[in-house]
Write a protein that holds these residues in place. Structure first.
Motif, PDB file in Angstrom:
ATOM      1  N   ILE A  16      50.544  12.495  59.241  1.00 36.60           N
ATOM      2  CA  ILE A  16      50.208  12.572  57.813  1.00 36.60           C
ATOM      3  C   ILE A  16      48.849  13.248  57.629  1.00 36.60           C
ATOM      4  O   ILE A  16      48.666  14.092  56.738  1.00 36.60           O
ATOM      5  N   GLU A  17      47.902  12.888  58.477  1.00 33.09           N
ATOM      6  CA  GLU A  17      46.562  13.467  58.359  1.00 33.09           C
ATOM      7  C   GLU A  17      46.596  14.981  58.603  1.00 33.09           C
ATOM      8  O   GLU A  17      45.964  15.756  57.867  1.00 33.09           O
ATOM      9  N   GLU A  18      47.346  15.419  59.608  1.00 36.63           N
ATOM     10  CA  GLU A  18      47.431  16.851  59.891  1.00 36.63           C
ATOM     11  C   GLU A  18      48.162  17.592  58.777  1.00 36.63           C
ATOM     12  O   GLU A  18      47.737  18.680  58.356  1.00 36.63           O
ATOM     13  N   SER A  19      49.262  17.008  58.281  1.00 37.62           N
ATOM     14  CA  SER A  19      50.009  17.658  57.198  1.00 37.62           C
ATOM     15  C   SER A  19      49.158  17.763  55.943  1.00 37.62           C
ATOM     16  O   SER A  19      49.176  18.785  55.239  1.00 37.62           O
ATOM     17  N   LEU A  20      48.428  16.693  55.641  1.00 35.67           N
ATOM     18  CA  LEU A  20      47.583  16.703  54.444  1.00 35.67           C
ATOM     19  C   LEU A  20      46.472  17.759  54.575  1.00 35.67           C
ATOM     20  O   LEU A  20      46.156  18.468  53.614  1.00 35.67           O
ATOM     21  N   HIS A  21      45.897  17.872  55.761  1.00 34.33           N
ATOM     22  CA  HIS A  21      44.823  18.842  55.955  1.00 34.33           C
ATOM     23  C   HIS A  21      45.332  20.265  55.752  1.00 34.33           C
ATOM     24  O   HIS A  21      44.662  21.088  55.104  1.00 34.33           O
ATOM     25  N   GLN A  22      46.525  20.552  56.268  1.00 30.79           N
ATOM     26  CA  GLN A  22      47.094  21.880  56.073  1.00 30.79           C
ATOM     27  C   GLN A  22      47.380  22.144  54.597  1.00 30.79           C
ATOM     28  O   GLN A  22      47.145  23.244  54.083  1.00 30.79           O
ATOM     29  N   GLU A  23      47.870  21.141  53.893  1.00 32.66           N
ATOM     30  CA  GLU A  23      48.146  21.305  52.473  1.00 32.66           C
ATOM     31  C   GLU A  23      46.858  21.509  51.688  1.00 32.66           C
ATOM     32  O   GLU A  23      46.807  22.313  50.736  1.00 32.66           O
ATOM     33  N   VAL A  24      45.795  20.799  52.058  1.00 33.14           N
ATOM     34  CA  VAL A  24      44.512  20.958  51.376  1.00 33.14           C
ATOM     35  C   VAL A  24      43.973  22.369  51.567  1.00 33.14           C
ATOM     36  O   VAL A  24      43.459  23.006  50.629  1.00 33.14           O
ATOM     37  N   LEU A  25      44.079  22.883  52.783  1.00 36.11           N
ATOM     38  CA  LEU A  25      43.629  24.255  53.031  1.00 36.11           C
ATOM     39  C   LEU A  25      44.414  25.253  52.195  1.00 36.11           C
ATOM     40  O   LEU A  25      43.851  26.206  51.634  1.00 36.11           O
ATOM     41  N   GLN A  26      45.721  25.036  52.093  1.00 35.99           N
ATOM     42  CA  GLN A  26      46.543  25.966  51.332  1.00 35.99           C
ATOM     43  C   GLN A  26      46.235  25.866  49.838  1.00 35.99           C
ATOM     44  O   GLN A  26      46.162  26.884  49.134  1.00 35.99           O
ATOM     45  N   LEU A  27      46.049  24.651  49.338  1.00 34.42           N
ATOM     46  CA  LEU A  27      45.705  24.485  47.929  1.00 34.42           C
ATOM     47  C   LEU A  27      44.341  25.105  47.625  1.00 34.42           C
ATOM     48  O   LEU A  27      44.153  25.750  46.577  1.00 34.42           O
TER      49      LEU A  27
END
Length: 568
Positions: free
Chosen positions: A53-64
């Motif tokens: 979850i932490e890795e997925s969220l970090h990737q989504e934050v970078l994309q946003l």
């Protein structure tokens, strides 16, 4: 509570106690091992899920964050474009000049920005210059006065984001600053929020939620894909951001440039579902142990429990009145000795019961025989015959009728010394008695008979109805206080395999207490209590008399017998 459980365990049957103890002793270590394995596996799965979850969220934050940068870059490209500034501030001599400005300056730039950012659905400039409106690209400043971002746009020169009321559209707003003109122009970039958040909607296959909040904690966007709608959390973004949602794994991260907070959460229960295979293995082991326990318990029951169970069943039969129970045991242990002692006790009890029962039967017969022997049949018949002859000679019909009725009554009552008669004979005896009573009462009451003629030949014990009719006349009709005609009603009908006699009067009636005592108190004559006891002796305890009465209104008694009779 503990004492109650102890009492329930003590009351269990011996076989169930053995099985219960065996099951508990066998299952305790298995359950403990299974719980430890399941708990440890669940803990490892949750740790792995937290990392994912932490890795997925970090990737989504970078994309946003990258998308927000592209939106701001596009906005800056418009704001600092000198051609746009000139197009908005210059004065036009003709519509054709305006058309050229639209075609060559504004539209190409806006189309380029929208083609590079497909999430941007519209770019609109609200201005109070003299340029004419152009579709959704150029609109009067007055059209923006009802927008939720209008006041903030007038008071700030920096770009800012604003969310629509339905939460589906994101606006990027910025006021264009002019140092040489007094015009006001506001640029509004319309962004389709669900489209911008499309990647957040596919982070996992299912059973997760994503939330985006502004720096004040207000929710800007939320997406849930939980397996059960009922399990969706109904909570604020502040709780999710601070990881205060019980039963969920939550991770939050702040976008560097905008200060927005993105939160990703998944139910802990769905994560632990991967350990279900271990649960199945544990359950299979438990079921296997239960099968083995029952097999061992069955073997023990043959050795230990079976004789005790047989003894218990025999005791239950004795309690129900069966004293012919036979039980044997070749064992010499404590259970075998107990069975032998019980068998001796049953034999002794059976002998005592038979002696008492036979004594009661003989006593009942002696009472009937004594009553019947109190009258000399031949003497009575001769005397009544003489009275009848004298009455006929002297023309006294009433006396003659009385003599015939008495002769019929005593003939049917004595029944040649037999205990069993027919319903027809018993009714003849009762009718004779009732007719005599009518003559003695000067015909002050009526007698009504409702008899099923198909039942006349069935056998019944002698002297059943006459005592009931006598009781109804002497204790009911003789004490009647209401006006109107006194009535005695006798009926006979079949109900299933039983025959019902109903004797009813509209006399003085009885209280409930008197109805309860009528079959228990002793009487000096041959009363209804004797009839009730004889019926139970012949037919069993469920047969006999049942009285129903209303004070001042009357009484009726039901006599129930079987169609077949067990003669003693």
């Amino acid at each position: 509570m503990i004492n109650k459980l102890k009492q329930q365990f003590r009351n269990l049957k011996f076989q169930k106690k053995i099985i219960g103890i065996s099951v508990v002793i066998s299952l305790i270590p298995i359950i403990l091992l299974g719980l430890f394995s399941y708990t440890r596996m669940r803990s490892l799965l949750i740790e792995r899920e937290e990392t994912a979850i932490e890795e997925s969220l970090h990737q989504e934050v970078l994309q946003l964050d990258h998308k927000l940068d592209s939106y701001l870059s596009s906005m800056n490209l418009i704001i600092w474009n000198e051609n746009i500034r000139l197009a908005l501030s210059q004065k036009y001599d003709s519509n054709f000049e305006m058309y050229l400005t639209y075609r060559d300056t504004i539209d190409p730039l806006f189309l380029t920005i929208r083609s590079l950012n497909t999430d941007i659905t519209a770019i609109t400039i609200y201005t109070d210059t003299n340029i004419y409106p152009h579709g959704n690209t150029l609109l009067p400043l007055a059209d923006a006065q009802d927008k939720i971002w209008y006041e903030q746009a007038l008071n700030t020169s920096a770009p800012f984001f604003s969310l629509s009321e339905d939460g589906q559209t994101l606006y990027l707003i910025c006021q264009m600053q002019y140092s040489y003109v007094s015009y006001t122009s506001i640029i509004c970039m319309t962004i389709d929020l669900p489209s911008a958040m499309l990647t957040a909607n596919s982070l996992f296959n299912n059973n997760y939620g994503f939330l985006l909040a502004d720096p004040t904690g207000e929710t800007m966007y939320q997406y849930t894909n939980l397996v059960s709608v009922a399990s969706a959390p109904n909570t604020s973004s502040d709780v999710l951001i601070h990881d205060e949602l019980p039963g969920y794994i939550t991770k939050a991260e702040t976008l560097p440039d905008s200060g927005w907070v993105a939160c990703l959460y998944r139910p802990a229960r769905s994560v632990s579902a991967a350990a279900i295979n271990i649960t199945y293995i544990v359950l299979a082991m438990i079921l296997l142990c239960i099968v083995l326990i029952f097999l061992v318990s069955a073997l023990l029951s043959k050795i230990i429990v079976a004789p005790i169970k047989t003894l218990s069943l025999s005791m239950e039969q004795v309690e129900q009145g069966n004293y012919q129970v036979e039980i044997y045991s070749d064992n010499t242990d404590e259970v075998g000795q107990l069975i032998c002692s019980f068998q001796k006790m049953v034999h002794t009890l059976n002998n005592l019961v038979n002696e008492v029962l036979l004594a009661q039967i003989r006593q009942q017969r002696y009472e009937i025989e004594i009553l019947q022997s109190q009258i000399n049949p031949h003497f009575l018949y001769n005397s009544l015959s003489l009275i009848n002859s004298k009455a006929i000679i002297s023309g006294q019909r009433d006396i003659s009728q009385m003599a015939r009725l008495l002769s019929t009554f005593y003939r049917t009552m004595l029944n040649k010394g037999k205990q069993i008669t027919t319903i027809a004979s018993e009714l003849e005896n009762t009718k004779s008695y009732v007719s005599i009573q009518q003559m003695m009462h000067s015909q002050s009451f009526d007698a009504i008979y409702d008899i099923d003629e198909n039942l006349l030949e069935y056998p019944i014990p002698n002297l059943l109805l006459q005592p009931l009719a006598e009781n109804a006349i002497i204790h009911g009709l003789d004490h009647r206080e209401l006006s109107g005609r006194a009535i005695l009603s006798i009926s006979c009908y079949q109900e299933n395999q039983d025959i019902i006699f109903k004797v009813m009067d509209n006399g003085c009636g009885m209280s409930d207490e008197e109805c309860e005592q009528i079959l228990t108190k002793d009487s000096k004559g041959y009363g209804v209590k004797n009839v009730h006891q004889r019926m139970q002796l012949y037919y069993g305890p469920e047969y006999g008399l049942a009285f129903h009465s209303t004070k001042g209104m009357g009484t009726y008694v039901l006599l129930k017998v079987r169609k077949d009779i067990n003669q003693l």
